[in-house]
Structures are given as structure tokens and as C-alpha cells.
Write an enzyme that holds these catalytic residues in place. Structure first.
Site, PDB file in Angstrom:
ATOM      1  N   ASP A   1       0.752  -1.035   0.198  1.00 55.49           N
ATOM      2  CA  ASP A   1       0.015   0.026   0.044  1.00 55.49           C
ATOM      3  C   ASP A   1       0.829   1.215   0.011  1.00 55.49           C
ATOM      4  O   ASP A   1       0.626   2.253   0.858  1.00 55.49           O
ATOM      5  CB  ASP A   1      -0.910   0.036   1.370  1.00 55.49           C
ATOM      6  CG  ASP A   1      -1.768  -1.338   1.426  1.00 55.49           C
ATOM      7  OD1 ASP A   1      -1.990  -1.745   0.419  1.00 55.49           O
ATOM      8  OD2 ASP A   1      -1.822  -1.788   2.581  1.00 55.49           O
TER       9      ASP A   1
ATOM     10  N   GLU B   1     -11.289   0.124  -3.153  1.00 56.40           N
ATOM     11  CA  GLU B   1     -10.387   0.716  -2.199  1.00 56.40           C
ATOM     12  C   GLU B   1      -9.316   1.430  -2.701  1.00 56.40           C
ATOM     13  O   GLU B   1      -9.165   1.492  -3.978  1.00 56.40           O
ATOM     14  CB  GLU B   1      -9.891  -0.550  -1.268  1.00 56.40           C
ATOM     15  CG  GLU B   1      -9.199  -1.612  -1.933  1.00 56.40           C
ATOM     16  CD  GLU B   1      -8.879  -2.571  -1.042  1.00 56.40           C
ATOM     17  OE1 GLU B   1      -9.271  -2.885   0.075  1.00 56.40           O
ATOM     18  OE2 GLU B   1      -7.931  -3.727  -1.338  1.00 56.40           O
TER      19      GLU B   1
END
Ligand code: FUB
Length: 379
Positions: free
Chosen positions: A70, A277
Site C-alpha cells: 500500500d 478501495e
């Protein structure tokens, strides 16, 4: 530093692959890594299939010491800083809510040049130092204002509800000191803070399934899943203007509409294109680019708008699925080029929750579209 090669696809209809080879360079301690220029990459034993006739791009792996994911990349003080999740093996079994992503802390990486030495600045924030936190430190981001640095992080509170916290530092490398409470009115996960050209900062956030966005309506927590029908508009990512102090919202979070090219909202059943997301926003030639993961279809897709709130119009895919279930990225300009940061599970042999951050060059075409990349690195 480990380098691999990927192939750039030549437009939406093209689906080109691939290459894979690697060379593992000598590492010093603390993740300090050696530089090797792209044209020096060792191609021995590699297979490179380039059906586009274009030069393959080099992919840089940031760390072979830690599992990281991420990545949120920013340029601070003239250097590239990367704020990733820190994956580790906690032994929690895999499920659809992402319980196996049971992370407990963050490290910050930096580098002076692409392909150069990567510094791991050590522990930046630990869950034990966040008074309200329960479990699962997920995808963070960072911002700078007035010489102060802010680390934004989603973590479940003690009632197991995701909130977004803030921690401060005088250095982009941390360590960061967490505030006593999460951001008021924050919920769900994957914060991304974007500084607009006029000096305003906005937080984009949200994620469905384990990210709990489907459990919220109009800022109220429902305590149960509420998904739209397949033919209804998909659940939207959120945006909120940050207050001057950067630790609170200046407005109630609003929905970001993502439309198709006919002006109709992307539907909940349109799994290849709908938001899941990992929202990220960058600005290029005055246009706002919202990129995000489509989750269970594993693309990084993008949509464009003429202002930070949208509506955004869907354009296509930036990054095809990578090895591992999740796909999560960031985009930043550094030293005159644009860079895509992403992760995959190649270093762990495909384990979903043990990922590694990578970067490669990203190209905007003259018409403003983004060249599609495929960086799949199988076992
Ligand atoms: O790393 C945990 C979660 O996995 C992130 O918050 C999501 O974006 C996905 O990458």
C-alpha cells in the site's frame, strides 16, 4: 535493489506481457540498497516478450528486508518518501474481511534518486502508541504543511470499527506521535491526502468489504452490511476538505461520483470498473485523476475530473492485476517523470498478506490518457 522488467501495453485493447527476470544486488544492513542503472540490468536467463516494439520498463523493489504494501509516495525536502503498510506473519487465517492483514506498525522509506539507495528509517509508529487503537494498521498516507508532517493511518478502534488517525512529526521520516483520538467523523480506511494547487488539502478515503464502507450511510454507522443492488450506483469513495490544522475535517465527508462516458454512475455490479478501495488523486495538466483498486477484480483503474470533488469520468485501467489478491498504488512526479508505486506478493511466493512495494515509470499520453501497465510476476 532487485530490478525486474515489465511491459507497457499499447492502449486499452492491447494485452501484452511480459518478462521476468531479476538480479539481486548486495544489500547492506538496515535495508540500505545498492544502485544499478536500468541499462545495466543483467538480462541473462531472462525472457522478454515485447509485442509492442517498445522498450520494457524497469521495476524497482524497494526492500528485500521487510514485507511492505500500500505505498503512498510523496516528494518532501527534495527526496522521495514512501509510506507503506508493514506486512508481517501474525498467524491469523485468511478471510474475506482481511483479518490476515494484522499489521502493527509503520516504517518510512526514502531515496534521493530512482534506482538509488533506499533508506528504511525504522519504526515510525507502533499500534501500542495509539491510545484508541485496537488492531490492523492498514494503508497509510502522509502530508506536509508549514514544515510539520502528518501521518494518516486507518486502524480499527477498540470496538473493531475502522477510524482514521493522525500522528505528527517534525521530520518526514518520523518517528510520529499519535493524537489521542481519531479524526472526528472519520471512518473506513485507505486515506489519501491530496494538496491542490491552491494550497487546500483533501482526504479521499474508503474501502468496501473488510474496509467497512458498506456499513456507513450519511456518516452514520449501521453496524451491518448494506450493499446496493447490482443495477444501483456503486458505493462511492469519500472526500473531505482538511481543516487548517490538518488533524480534523473542515466538512462532513461527501460521496465522489464515478460516471461512465455516457454520464451514468458506474453500477455496483460493474465489478471490473467500480470503486473498491485504495483511492489516490494526482493532478496532471490541470486535470484531476482519481485512481483506485477494483478489489475483487484486482485492477488499478482511473477516472478524471476538472475539480477535486468530481464527478469523475471513468477512463480505463492503469495497472493490471499483480501477483497476490490486493492491488494498491500511488502516483507521484519526481525529477521530471511520473512514477507508479504498487505492491505484489512475488517476494513471498504469492502469499496474499506478505507483499513488497515496487515502483516503475508511469506515462501520460499526449491526450491525457495513461498508458496501461502489466507487472505480473508469477512464481
Ligand atoms: O493492506 C491492507 C489492505 O489491503 C489495504 O488497506 C487495502 O487497500 C489492501 O491493499
Amino acid at each position: 535493489m532487485k530490478n525486474t522488467i515489465l511491459i507497457r501495453e499499447n492502449g486499452p485493447s492491447g494485452f501484452f506481457l511480459l518478462s521476468i527476470f531479476s538480479c539481486l544486488f548486495v544489500l547492506t544492513s538496515s535495508c540500505k540498497q545498492q544502485k544499478k542503472a536500468p541499462d545495466e540490468v543483467d538480462t541473462t536467463d531472462s525472457i522478454v516478450v515485447d509485442t509492442t516494439g517498445k522498450t520494457p520498463d524497469v521495476v524497482y523493489t524497494l526492500s528485500s528486508e521487510l514485507y511492505t504494501a500500500d505505498p503512498s509516495a510523496h516528494v518532501f525536502e527534495g527526496k522521495l518518501y514512501v509510506y507503506p503498510s508493514h506486512d508481517f506473519e501474525s498467524g491469523i487465517p485468511e478471510d474475506d474481511l482481511g483479518s490476515h492483514f494484522n499489521m502493527e506498525d509503520y516504517h518510512v522509506f526514502s531515496m534521493d534518486s530512482v534506482g538509488g539507495e533506499v533508506t528504511d528509517h525504522g519504526l515510525a509508529l507502533h499500534i501500542d502508541d495509539v491510545p484508541w487503537a485496537g488492531r490492523q494498521m492498514w494503508a497509510p498516507d502522509a502530508a506536509e504543511k508549514g514544515g510539520e508532517y502528518f501521518l494518516y493511518f486507518p486502524v480499527k478502534d477498540k470496538k473493531d470499527i475502522f477510524r482514521i488517525g493522525v500522528a505528527k512529526s517534525t521530520s518526514p521520516a518520523g518517528p510520529f506521535k499519535a493524537l489521542d483520538l481519531p479524526i472526528g467523523g472519520s471512518y473506513s480506511m485507505d486515506p489519501a491526502v491530496f494538496e491542490d494547487a491552491d494550497g487546500k488539502y483533501y482526504m479521499y478515503f474508503g474501502g468496501i468489504w473488510g474496509g467497512q464502507l458498506q456499513q456507513w450511510k450519511d456518516g452514520e454507522y449501521l453496524g451491518e452490511d448494506l450493499y446496493p443492488a447490482d443495477d444501483e450506483p456503486a458505493i462511492a469513495p469519500k472526500i473531505a476538505l482538511m481543516s487548517d490544522d490538518m488533524v480534523s475535517f473542515a466538512e462532513a465527508p461527501k460521496d465522489i461520483l464515478i460516471l461512465d462516458k455516457n454520464g451514468d454512475p458506474i453500477k455496483a455490479g460493474d465489478n471490473d470498473r467500480r470503486f473498491f478501495e485504495a483511492a489516490w488523486v494526482h493532478r496532471y495538466n490541470g486535470t484531476y485523476y482519481l485512481s483506485y483498486s477494483t478489489g475483487d477484480t484486482h485492477n488499478i483503474a482511473y477516472a478524471i475530473a476538472d475539480n477535486p470533488y468530481g464527478p469523475f469520468t471513468y477512463q480505463g485501467v492503469i495497472l493490471d492485476p499483480v501477483l497476490g489478491w490486493t492491488n494498491h498504488h500511488s502516483i507521484v512526479e519526481y525529477q521530471g517523470k511520473w512514477w507508479l508505486f504498487f505492491h505484489d506478493s512475488s517476494m513471498s511466493g504469492g502469499k496474499t498478506h506478505l507483499r513488497s512495494v515496487k515502483m516503475t515509470e508511469l506515462t501520460h499520453n499526449p491526450d491525457g490518457t495513461i498508458q496501461r501497465l502489466n507487472a505480473f510476476e508469477g512464481n
